[in-house]
Design a protein around this motif. Structure first.
Motif, PDB file in Angstrom:
ATOM      1  N   ALA A 234      -1.580  -3.084   6.835  1.00 45.09           N
ATOM      2  CA  ALA A 234      -1.070  -4.352   7.139  1.00 45.09           C
ATOM      3  C   ALA A 234       0.761  -4.631   6.963  1.00 45.09           C
ATOM      4  N   PRO A 235       1.085  -5.558   7.515  1.00 48.64           N
ATOM      5  CA  PRO A 235       2.641  -5.518   7.676  1.00 48.64           C
ATOM      6  C   PRO A 235       3.291  -5.395   6.372  1.00 48.64           C
TER       7      PRO A 235
ATOM      8  N   GLY B 155      -1.662  -6.890   2.776  1.00 47.02           N
ATOM      9  CA  GLY B 155      -1.195  -5.571   2.580  1.00 47.02           C
ATOM     10  C   GLY B 155      -1.132  -4.951   0.995  1.00 47.02           C
ATOM     11  N   VAL B 156      -1.641  -5.886   0.252  1.00 45.23           N
ATOM     12  CA  VAL B 156      -1.226  -5.783  -1.124  1.00 45.23           C
ATOM     13  C   VAL B 156      -2.188  -4.712  -1.739  1.00 45.23           C
TER      14      VAL B 156
ATOM     15  N   LYS C 117      11.561   5.120  -2.484  1.00 45.30           N
ATOM     16  CA  LYS C 117      10.186   5.224  -2.844  1.00 45.30           C
ATOM     17  C   LYS C 117       9.892   5.765  -4.076  1.00 45.30           C
ATOM     18  N   CYS C 118      10.975   5.963  -4.934  1.00 43.78           N
ATOM     19  CA  CYS C 118      10.996   6.446  -6.507  1.00 43.78           C
ATOM     20  C   CYS C 118      10.839   5.311  -7.233  1.00 43.78           C
ATOM     21  N   ARG C 119      10.682   4.020  -6.689  1.00 40.08           N
ATOM     22  CA  ARG C 119      11.036   2.914  -7.719  1.00 40.08           C
ATOM     23  C   ARG C 119       9.525   2.540  -8.449  1.00 40.08           C
ATOM     24  N   ASN C 120       8.482   3.274  -8.020  1.00 41.59           N
ATOM     25  CA  ASN C 120       7.381   2.937  -8.736  1.00 41.59           C
ATOM     26  C   ASN C 120       7.182   3.625 -10.235  1.00 41.59           C
TER      27      ASN C 120
ATOM     28  N   SER D  50       0.933  -1.037   0.069  1.00 45.47           N
ATOM     29  CA  SER D  50      -0.094  -0.234  -0.002  1.00 45.47           C
ATOM     30  C   SER D  50       0.891   1.156   0.055  1.00 45.47           C
ATOM     31  N   GLY D  51       2.072   1.082   0.280  1.00 51.17           N
ATOM     32  CA  GLY D  51       3.022   2.395   0.322  1.00 51.17           C
ATOM     33  C   GLY D  51       3.982   2.405  -0.772  1.00 51.17           C
TER      34      GLY D  51
END
Length: 621
Positions: free
Chosen positions: A55-56, A62-63, A164-167, A21-22
């Motif tokens: 979720a963990p 957490g998907v 965080k930029c990998r998306n 989710s992040g």
């Protein structure tokens, strides 16, 4: 760009972004959708949020996913995807059945270490063999995290910000696969990160690195060309259902000349309506976040009495809390629009998942004989039209109206041509006229003889001072009355007022061959799936038509005629059969077969096609 090999030309393609989710899957999915809509493609999206708050990391619970179908004649986000982007093993495992045979699966192989596999409950160290993905899909193992770190080695960002930029590395690769211009993506990046130049530069760098990586591996994977049809001229945008609902309310305010008031309380998945309207002070919108659901509806009722176009928005649990207030609006006969973005229940249930399980609550979920109008939007863009219609009916017939949308179309989006102002009619509220005031002796429950709508007297109008409330009123004087015969008369008047609205709504239409003997019936946000299923059934030689209800109470005037025109009538809905039960109450002579699903997920087209075939074969046996 290098010449691509193994290019598949399709009229539509389906892409699913999936990760924690992040991981920013919703963000890159939305950007890809907007870029595609800007190129003239039709789009339909399905944001699939996890139900858990947090979720963990790396767990199956957490998907988060974002699926989009892009192309021509797109009515649904698609059953299965041509391309799956899985940022971790849990995303791969959760979505293994969502990939078409021969499709492309892009994984961040850096996140497939032993600890990651254990979090996702894999039993072996070879997830692709364990899931048999290597037999049915083209698996592309990409070191997304490593490449992101290498591309930003000199950026000055800390490791957490870099990861965080990998998306956007994944988005760049998908843009290469589908020939999406990076310039369009970069415009969205500039708008999103305008106040964060370092993040803007980092994401732009990573985006281009992903695109270049795709060019370098072009010979090893299928790529796609999407056919585009000429669109109706106009300004297009990608819009989700909640935003379209908010804009439809604003249009209704403009067309009615009444200021828009929203009294609401945040609740998933309806909160975005409140957020969107809170931005529109420049258009005179008053959006108030109240302390609870009851305060939300009561503030709207007060605003309605004061002459506003009054709206309250919520989801299923909030609709239950608002029920007494809605009953007050029925008794006081005030215009009120209630937006219910349905979600899975009961109680708090599945807050981020979709269902159609509030229908009976909308129709009957109040004490006493408490009739009102119930409408349902069919798609994200139809939320605009039906929000406008809800306001028109409420103001012209002086009645509460419940508009049902759902999490699927509320969060999902489609390409939408922004309408011109003259494409929607003027709304003419049923005001108390100056002539009637001048005659003297007016009472607040006097009615339009044709519609039975009570006349709306705006407070402050000279000669129109009055009181209304929740106690039963005398049908002539408007004074409080406990007379049994008067109460029965008022019950029948309120019931008949709603029934007469059938003459002010469109007739029910059917889609499909004129000689079809089977009618598939749906309502609300299932339209795209049912429409696509009917098209597929007819291509296979089955003669099936579709009737989709957007007006539920009252039903369109020709509903009986339509239903009697078919040998088989099948009602498909995301509940245990509420619409089928409702239609059976009205038309007990008609046999209704049923297709039901209550899993917090929208229909798959193949599910509908399979069940319709089974039902038709059983009747022909």
């Amino acid at each position: 760009m290098l010449n691509k090999t193994n290019v598949k030309t399709l009229d539509k393609v389906v892409i699913r972004f999936s990760g924690d989710s992040g991981d920013g899957m919703q963000l890159v999915g939305n950007i890809f959708t907007n870029v595609s809509a800007g190129l003239g493609n039709q789009v339909s999206t399905f944001p699939d949020y996890p139900a858990e708050v947090r979720a963990p990391q790396g767990s199956l619970g957490g998907v988060s996913g974002f699926q989009v179908s892009v192309g021509n004649e797109v009515h649904t986000p698609g059953d299965r995807c041509d391309v799956l982007v899985a940022m971790n093993p849990a995303a791969l495992k959760k979505n293994r059945y969502n990939v078409k045979r021969g499709g492309v699966v892009i994984v961040d192989i850096d996140s497939f270490k032993e600890a990651d596999l254990r979090k996702a409950e894999f039993k072996t160290d070879d997830p692709f063999t364990e899931l048999e993905m290597d037999k049915k899909a083209q698996v592309v193992e990409v070191p997304i995290t490593t490449m992101t770190k290498n591309a930003l080695a000199d950026s000055g960002l800390d490791n957490k910000s870099i990861v965080k930029c990998r998306n956007f590395m994944a988005l760049g690769l998908v843009c290469w696969l589908f020939d999406r211009p990076l310039e369009s993506v970069e415009r969205f990046l500039k708008a999103k990160f305008a106040k964060k130049p370092a993040i803007l530069q980092a994401n732009t760098t990573v985006l281009r690195a992903g695109f270049d990586y795709g060019a370098n591996i072009h010979a090893g994977v299928s790529t796609y060309r999407i056919e585009t049809e000429a669109a109706r001229p106009g300004v297009y945008t990608d819009i989700n259902g909640n935003t379209a609902t908010a804009w439809g309310l604003i249009m209704a305010s403009e067309k009615s000349g009444r200021p828009l008031f929203l009294g609401s309380y945040p609740i998933t998945p309806a909160t975005d309506i409140l957020h969107e309207l809170a931005k529109r002070k420049d258009l005179g919108v008053k959006a108030c976040q109240m302390e609870d659901e009851i305060a939300g509806v009561c503030s709207a009722i007060g605003a309605s009495f004061a002459g506003n176009l009054a709206v309250t928005s919520t989801s299923g649990p909030g609709l239950a809390l608002k029920s007494e207030g809605i009953g007050l609006a029925v008794m006081a006969e005030l215009p009120l629009v209630v937006i219910d973005v349905q979600r899975g229940g009961p109680s708090t249930g599945l807050p981020t998942k979709t269902e159609q399980t509030d229908l009976m609550q909308a129709l009957y979920g109040r004490n006493g004989e408490s009739p009102l109008v119930v409408l349902a939007a069919a798609s994200p863009t139809d939320c605009f039209t039906m929000a406008f219609e809800a306001c028109r009916i409420a103001l012209e017939h002086i009645t509460p109206v419940i508009l049902l949308t759902d999490a699927f179309i509320g969060n999902g989006s489609s390409a939408w041509r922004i309408p011109e102002a003259d494409e929607y009619p003027a709304i003419r509220p049923n005001y108390l006229s100056k002539e009637r005031i001048e005659q003297g002796g007016w009472r607040p429950y006097e009615r339009n003889p044709d519609t039975l709508a009570r006349y709306w007297a705006i407070p402050g109008t000279e000669g129109a001072a009055h009181r209304i409330g929740g106690l039963e009123k005398d049908c002539t004087t408007g004074a409080i009355s406990t007379d049994p015969a008067n109460h029965e008369k008022m019950v029948e008047l309120r019931r008949e007022k709603v029934a007469r609205i059938a003459s002010d709504i469109p007739l029910l239409e059917t889609i499909g061959p004129d000689d079809a003997d089977t009618l598939l019936v749906g309502w609300g946000g299932t339209y795209g799936h049912l429409r696509t299923a009917v098209d597929e059934l007819n291509r296979c030689g089955r003669k099936v038509a579709l009737a989709h209800f957007r007006y539920i109470n009252p039903l369109p005037a020709n509903t009986r005629e339509i239903l009697h025109g078919y040998k088989n009538v099948i009602v498909a809905e995301l509940n245990t059969g509420m619409m089928a039960d409702y239609l059976t109450m009205h038309f007990p002579e008609v046999r209704f077969d049923r297709i039901n699903k209550v899993q917090g997920q929208p229909f798959m087209v193949e599910e509908i096609v399979s069940r319709v075939n089974e039902i038709m074969d059983s009747h022909n046996a």
